[in-house]
Design a protein around this motif. Structure first.
Motif, PDB file in Angstrom:
ATOM      1  N   UNK A 201      39.274 -10.491 -67.858  1.00 38.90           N
ATOM      2  CA  UNK A 201      38.495 -11.703 -67.654  1.00 38.90           C
ATOM      3  C   UNK A 201      37.520 -11.928 -68.794  1.00 38.90           C
ATOM      4  N   UNK A 202      36.843 -10.846 -69.236  1.00 39.29           N
ATOM      5  CA  UNK A 202      35.899 -10.952 -70.351  1.00 39.29           C
ATOM      6  C   UNK A 202      36.601 -11.377 -71.639  1.00 39.29           C
ATOM      7  N   UNK A 203      37.778 -10.796 -71.885  1.00 38.31           N
ATOM      8  CA  UNK A 203      38.495 -11.054 -73.140  1.00 38.31           C
ATOM      9  C   UNK A 203      38.918 -12.518 -73.243  1.00 38.31           C
ATOM     10  N   UNK A 204      39.539 -13.051 -72.195  1.00 33.81           N
ATOM     11  CA  UNK A 204      40.046 -14.429 -72.287  1.00 33.81           C
ATOM     12  C   UNK A 204      38.892 -15.432 -72.361  1.00 33.81           C
ATOM     13  N   UNK A 205      37.833 -15.162 -71.627  1.00 32.27           N
ATOM     14  CA  UNK A 205      36.683 -16.068 -71.688  1.00 32.27           C
ATOM     15  C   UNK A 205      36.033 -16.006 -73.065  1.00 32.27           C
ATOM     16  N   UNK A 206      35.879 -14.795 -73.605  1.00 28.61           N
ATOM     17  CA  UNK A 206      35.273 -14.647 -74.928  1.00 28.61           C
ATOM     18  C   UNK A 206      36.105 -15.351 -75.990  1.00 28.61           C
ATOM     19  N   UNK A 207      37.430 -15.230 -75.910  1.00 30.67           N
ATOM     20  CA  UNK A 207      38.295 -15.886 -76.895  1.00 30.67           C
ATOM     21  C   UNK A 207      38.229 -17.401 -76.777  1.00 30.67           C
ATOM     22  N   UNK A 208      38.231 -17.886 -75.550  1.00 30.69           N
ATOM     23  CA  UNK A 208      38.242 -19.335 -75.335  1.00 30.69           C
ATOM     24  C   UNK A 208      36.918 -19.979 -75.726  1.00 30.69           C
ATOM     25  N   UNK A 209      35.822 -19.227 -75.608  1.00 27.64           N
ATOM     26  CA  UNK A 209      34.506 -19.820 -75.847  1.00 27.64           C
ATOM     27  C   UNK A 209      33.918 -19.438 -77.205  1.00 27.64           C
ATOM     28  N   UNK A 210      34.652 -18.622 -77.972  1.00 26.68           N
ATOM     29  CA  UNK A 210      34.122 -18.181 -79.274  1.00 26.68           C
ATOM     30  C   UNK A 210      33.965 -19.367 -80.217  1.00 26.68           C
ATOM     31  N   UNK A 211      32.981 -19.316 -81.091  1.00 23.82           N
ATOM     32  CA  UNK A 211      32.827 -20.399 -82.081  1.00 23.82           C
ATOM     33  C   UNK A 211      34.069 -20.499 -82.976  1.00 23.82           C
ATOM     34  N   UNK A 212      34.384 -21.679 -83.396  1.00 26.45           N
ATOM     35  CA  UNK A 212      35.516 -21.873 -84.289  1.00 26.45           C
ATOM     36  C   UNK A 212      35.242 -21.177 -85.622  1.00 26.45           C
TER      37      UNK A 212
END
Length: 216
Positions: A201-212
């Motif tokens: 859960x942490x990984x997918x959220x972090x990837x989706x919300x990371x700055x471009x």
């Protein structure tokens, strides 16, 4: 209300029992190693009856594959993602997928077996041709809402997220024995499973919300 005739009820129950046992046998022994006689023995039916319901070993195996793949899609449909904010919905979907794979290890073994056969049998299942679409559709909806709210970066797409979630969930089942031997984690403990569930859960959220990232 007209009751279902006892004979029809028995047929439905027998078919379901054969399918459940066949799932375990094919998952344990593979397509080549699985024996219809063993499935018949464990279901207390006959080889002839199994052929009557399914048509043969290949058709039974394909029915097992069809049922196994539909299981994860049914689990995904239980999510009420429209009622969540997109970050919570994405996390919930990732953790639900992990939980489903954890509780249905036969599904992972069947996927591995089918890939050994280079997808020979799943390609014959026209019933599964559109089965991947619901998973992508759910993710598309979550992503669209997340982008609308400015929570997700523009590069995020459903296929990448689905691949990320699936690869993690499959690995922790398919490779648990070799990974445990080499690195000594016990995948069967509740604290380990809780940690791994939260991690995806942490990984997918972090990837989706990371700055471009900046363009190189």
């Amino acid at each position: 209300m007209t009751e279902t005739p006892p004979r029809q009820r028995d047929a439905v129950r027998t078919r379901a029992e054969v399918l459940a046992v066949a799932t375990e046998v094919f998952a344990d022994d593979g397509y080549s190693g699985a024996r219809i006689d063993e499935i018949a023995r464990r279901t207390r039916t006959t080889k002839r009856m199994i052929y009557y319901y399914f048509g043969g070993k290949e058709q039974l195996y394909m029915a097992v594959l069809d049922n196994a793949y539909r299981g994860i899609r049914k689990a995904e449909q239980t999510l009420q993602v429209d009622e969540m904010n997109p970050i919570d919905a994405l996390r919930e979907l990732a953790e639900l997928t992990y939980e489903h794979h954890l509780r249905n290890s036969a599904f992972i073994r069947l996927v591995s077996i089918e890939n050994i056969h280079r997808g020979k049998y799943i390609r014959k299942l026209e019933s599964l041709s559109d089965l991947g679409q619901p998973a992508v559709t759910i993710l598309d909806g979550i992503i669209a809402q997340g982008k609308k709210q400015g929570a997700f970066r523009e590069e995020v797409n459903a296929l990448d997220l689905h691949l990320l979630i699936s690869s993690y969930c499959v690995f922790q089942i398919a490779n648990r024995y070799t990974f445990s031997y080499l690195f000594d984690p016990d995948f069967t403990t509740q604290p380990r499973q809780d940690r791994m569930r939260g991690f995806i859960g942490d990984v997918v959220v972090a990837w989706a919300t990371a700055p471009t990232p900046p363009t190189r």
